[in-house]
Design a protein around this motif. Structure first.
Motif, PDB file in Angstrom:
ATOM      1  N   ALA A 272      15.578  48.260 112.117  1.00  0.00           N
ATOM      2  CA  ALA A 272      16.953  48.086 111.642  1.00  0.00           C
ATOM      3  C   ALA A 272      17.575  46.924 112.416  1.00  0.00           C
ATOM      4  CB  ALA A 272      17.749  49.371 111.856  1.00  0.00           C
TER       5      ALA A 272
ATOM      6  N   VAL B  50      17.559  55.337 113.202  1.00  0.00           N
ATOM      7  CA  VAL B  50      16.935  54.177 113.818  1.00  0.00           C
ATOM      8  C   VAL B  50      15.691  54.573 114.622  1.00  0.00           C
ATOM      9  CG1 VAL B  50      18.071  53.906 116.071  1.00  0.00           C
ATOM     10  CG2 VAL B  50      17.747  51.913 114.561  1.00  0.00           C
TER      11      VAL B  50
ATOM     12  N   THR C 174      17.895  52.816 106.717  1.00  0.00           N
ATOM     13  CA  THR C 174      18.388  51.637 107.437  1.00  0.00           C
ATOM     14  C   THR C 174      19.282  50.741 106.593  1.00  0.00           C
ATOM     15  OG1 THR C 174      16.374  50.474 106.776  1.00  0.00           O
ATOM     16  CG2 THR C 174      16.371  51.521 108.937  1.00  0.00           C
ATOM     17  N   ASP C 175      19.050  50.684 105.288  1.00  0.00           N
ATOM     18  CA  ASP C 175      19.807  49.738 104.471  1.00  0.00           C
ATOM     19  C   ASP C 175      20.878  50.399 103.628  1.00  0.00           C
ATOM     20  OD1 ASP C 175      18.242  47.821 105.520  1.00  0.00           O
ATOM     21  OD2 ASP C 175      17.027  47.460 103.733  1.00  0.00           O
TER      22      ASP C 175
ATOM     23  N   TRP D 158      21.328  45.985 112.307  1.00  0.00           N
ATOM     24  CA  TRP D 158      22.340  46.903 112.816  1.00  0.00           C
ATOM     25  C   TRP D 158      22.947  46.337 114.102  1.00  0.00           C
ATOM     26  CZ3 TRP D 158      21.211  52.851 112.416  1.00  0.00           C
ATOM     27  CH2 TRP D 158      20.971  53.174 111.080  1.00  0.00           C
TER      28      TRP D 158
END
Lengths: 398, 367
Positions: free
Chosen positions: A58, A119, A95-96, A61
């Protein structure tokens, strides 16, 4: 990928990614991805863990949530290199999708509980949007959540839920209000898949693979604390799409992978004493697809320059999804035609292992399944019909 | 003539009644011995074969049956038995081979054509399987043979080692040296790869004359192209009908899908493709009755259209359905997959288009 105007650091970063892949991606997995053989869950998990350790699971982030605040252009380059070099496709749900949504709309408790577990891969997620009677017309969804004290009682059914059979959590859109426009009565809930009342029915696709599911929710109790944002605000949350996702929808890197595979196959199949790669009919067809791919790449490049210059990417990127999904299908059909009658045999087991020693029809048995799977690319994630509607409305102003 | 028409009408009515009764079985997989016995009972297995062997009606009627088979989504090897092997044996077989053909018509014996090889791709006459001209030993392998495990005889094409030509041979499947490996194709047909390890052949096994197999099979291949074009026309119509019905009933954004002009236009394109495919296939079939220089041209034309437009129609039908069209349990997938398979069976679209140009060179225009 054409790489004009890329800063030198970005080119260097691409090099690093390729080195990382060379060191960490097992050859067997790489070969499976290259040939479109289904990966087992374990192989995907192991690869995702490698990315976690490298900080690339990720990377976009913010640092406080375990990312490295990677800029969209870098993230695009990372995605491109991963796809071009036959890495397993990481699931986007945590993650998205739900992660960024939580950062923007979640409360502190939700962020602190869920984000670290996304994560570090403790939680696998699935997406509970579509329903049997709400596909492209998502706002007509009927799964109902009724408030009872500190809980919602959820009843209904979600469908085409990829990965529901190994997900720990589902982010779902549910109906909490009946007034006003359909979009206005929808809330966004996080549902623990181990909650009593949830059952999962596998759906087998025409390719013979189990990728989809139908999820039934029968009196499922979800704490109000697991609602993201205000009640009836779910539509706004679901609509937020990450900018880098838009360019990813072009599928340019996977088209390159398919192009390379197709060339290899065409060099190995003979027709009238020549390799197919040398046959005129094939040369023209392949070149036509390459030109379509070049056109798509040129478009991605233009959008990327726009992003590099600080511009925002909007609805016009819908044409990348439209054309990219069609191009993948064209590559798949030509691949099947090159394999010819050898593409006809089918054995579910053939999709689960490489068959180096098998007779030739069996080695190309996955071509047909991959082709059937690609038919879904113009349906899922905003069908071609929806893309046309949105481009007409938002770009052409019709 | 009118008696023939009456017989044809009665046969077609009985066929339609049977297929309606077994409706719902339209996503069948594999071979069913029970259905095969019913086919025999209804006389399907004698269509277009001589009365002396128990046959009736014409080859054209057999082709029309292929269309119904495609529309119903049945996967039994009717084409191999009555159109390919049946025609070959009844026209060119010796007395013993004709007797086998009569047993096939009665439903007691099943036949399979073993011509295709991995290396020959769509050029069926480019073979590796050999018949040792002197010792009469058959060696090599064939692929994608229909229902090998349910067949009693194979019709094999092999090249003579002395280079004189191709010879067709009929062999029982249990002859020493014959090995089989069974599997299904993605469209649910039972298929077999067959190996021949120095299989002893007798003069009586040869169909027609030695080194005369090319001409026999050239005719069979025309039959195969037309039979598959007919089957595709049937499958196209069923895929189209399912899509039309779905578009009329499925509601999105407060109205049925078919209320959208984009859907109406797409459905009209499908309708036109179905009608054209059927028209081409029927005309090609009618030409098979009386050999002419135009016959091969129409057979390849019908097959090329079935390959390209049939597959495209299947893809569009899935697209217009949305995700439900992608599922194994819904009937559409069976029709789409059959159309996709036909597109790569016995010549793909490009192969047949090139064939039409080659025919032009062989036979100048105007006969």
């Amino acid at each position: 990928m054409m790489a004009d105007q890329e800063p030198a650091e970005l080119a260097e970063f691409r090099q690093n990614v390729r080195r990382f892949i060379a060191h960490n991606l097992p050859t067997s997995v790489r070969e499976k991805v290259r040939r479109g053989v289904l990966l087992d869950r374990n192989e995907i998990d192991l690869w995702e863990r490698q990315l976690v350790n490298q900080g690339w699971f990720a990377p976009h982030w913010p640092e406080r949530w375990g990312g490295q605040a990677m800029k969209p252009l870098w993230r695009m380059a990372l995605d491109e290199e991963l796809a071009r070099n036959d890495c397993p496709e990481a699931s986007p749900f945590g993650t998205d999708m739900v992660g960024p949504m939580l950062m923007q709309f979640g409360d502190d408790a939700q962020k602190q509980f869920f984000l670290p577990r996304i994560v570090n891969l403790e939680h696998h997620w699935c997406q509970g949007y579509s329903e049997p009677n709400a596909g492209s017309d998502l706002a007509s969804l009927q799964t109902r959540a009724v408030r009872e004290g500190d809980d919602y009682i959820v009843n209904g059914s979600k469908i085409w839920t990829s990965g529901a059979h190994y997900a720990d959590w589902m982010f779902a859109l549910v109906r909490t209000g009946a007034d006003g426009k359909p979009q206005e009565g929808i809330s966004f809930l996080l549902i623990n898949m181990r909650t009593p009342g949830i059952s999962i029915k596998p759906i087998i696709g025409i390719h013979g693979w189990h990728l989809f599911n139908q999820v039934f929710l029968d009196e499922v109790r979800v704490p109000v604390a697991h609602r993201v944002g205000q009640e009836n605000m779910g539509w706004t949350i679901a609509k937020s799409v990450l900018e880098h996702e838009r360019l990813k929808l072009s599928r340019v890197p996977e088209c390159h992978r398919r192009l390379a595979n197709l060339k290899t196959l065409a060099a190995s199949v003979m027709e009238r004493g020549q390799a197919i790669a040398q046959r005129d009919w094939f040369k023209l067809k392949l070149a036509a697809l390459e030109v379509r791919l070049m056109a798509l790449e040129a478009s991605v490049l233009r959008f990327r320059r726009q992003a590099l210059a600080g511009g925002r990417l909007g609805a016009e990127t819908g044409r990348l999804k439209l054309r990219g999904s069609q191009l993948v299908q064209a590559f798949e059909n030509l691949t099947v035609d090159v394999a010819g009658p050898s593409s006809l045999p089918y054995d579910p087991a053939a999709h689960l292992e490489l068959m180096e020693d098998a007779p030739r029809p069996w080695r190309v048995a996955t071509t047909s399944a991959r082709r059937f799977m690609s038919r879904g690319f113009t349906i899922a994630g905003g069908s071609s019909e929806i893309q046309h509607n949105q481009l007409a409305k938002q770009v052409l102003g019709l | 003539m009118s008696a023939g028409h009456e017989e044809q009408r009665l046969f077609q009515e009985a066929t339609d009644r049977y297929l309606q009764r077994s409706a719902g079985a339209n996503t069948t997989r594999g071979f069913s011995a029970k259905r095969w016995a019913q086919f025999a009972e209804m006389g399907w297995l004698g269509l277009g074969l001589p009365e002396a062997l128990g046959g009736f009606l014409t080859l054209h009627d057999a082709m029309l049956l292929m269309e119904k088979l495609g529309a119903a989504g049945l996967r039994e090897p009717l084409m191999d038995n009555l159109i390919l092997c049946g025609q070959l044996l009844s026209s060119h077989g010796n007395a013993a081979q004709k007797a086998v053909c009569a047993e096939m018509v009665a439903g007691k014996t099943r036949l399979a054509l073993a011509v295709a090889e991995i290396g020959s791709r769509h050029d069926w006459a480019e073979l590796e399987t050999t018949l040792d001209t002197d010792a009469m030993l058959l060696s090599g392998s064939k692929c994608l043979v229909a229902c090998g495990q349910f067949s009693h005889y194979l019709l094999v094409l092999a090249k003579e080692t002395d280079g004189t030509g191709l010879t067709s041979i009929m062999l029982p499947t249990d002859r020493a040296g014959v090995s089989m490996r069974h599997y299904q194709t993605y469209d649910g047909r039972d298929c077999t790869d067959v190996g021949f390890d120095r299989v002893q052949v007798a003069e009586g096994d040869v169909v027609g004359r030695r080194a005369g197999g090319f001409a026999l099979l050239e005719q069979s291949m025309l039959h195969a192209y037309v039979a598959l074009a007919c089957e595709a026309a049937g499958a196209m119509r069923s895929a189209y009908m399912l899509t039309l019905e779905y578009a009329r009933t499925r509601k999105q954004f407060g109205r049925v899908l078919s209320a959208n002009q984009a859907y109406q236009h797409a459905l009209v394109d499908m309708y036109v493709a179905v009608e054209e495919a059927q028209g081409l296939a029927h005309h090609a079939s009618s030409l098979l009755q009386e050999p002419s220089s135009q016959m091969a041209r129409w057979a390849s034309g019908a097959k090329a259209f079935a390959c390209a437009d049939g597959r495209l129609l299947g893809e569009q039908a899935v697209q217009l359905h949305g995700a439900i069209g992608m599922t194994e349990d819904y009937a559409l997938g069976g029709f789409y997959k059959r159309l996709a398979a036909i597109a790569n069976q016995y010549g793909d679209a490009d192969w047949h288009l090139l064939r039409i140009r080659e025919l032009d060179q062989e036979t100048p225009h105007g006969e």
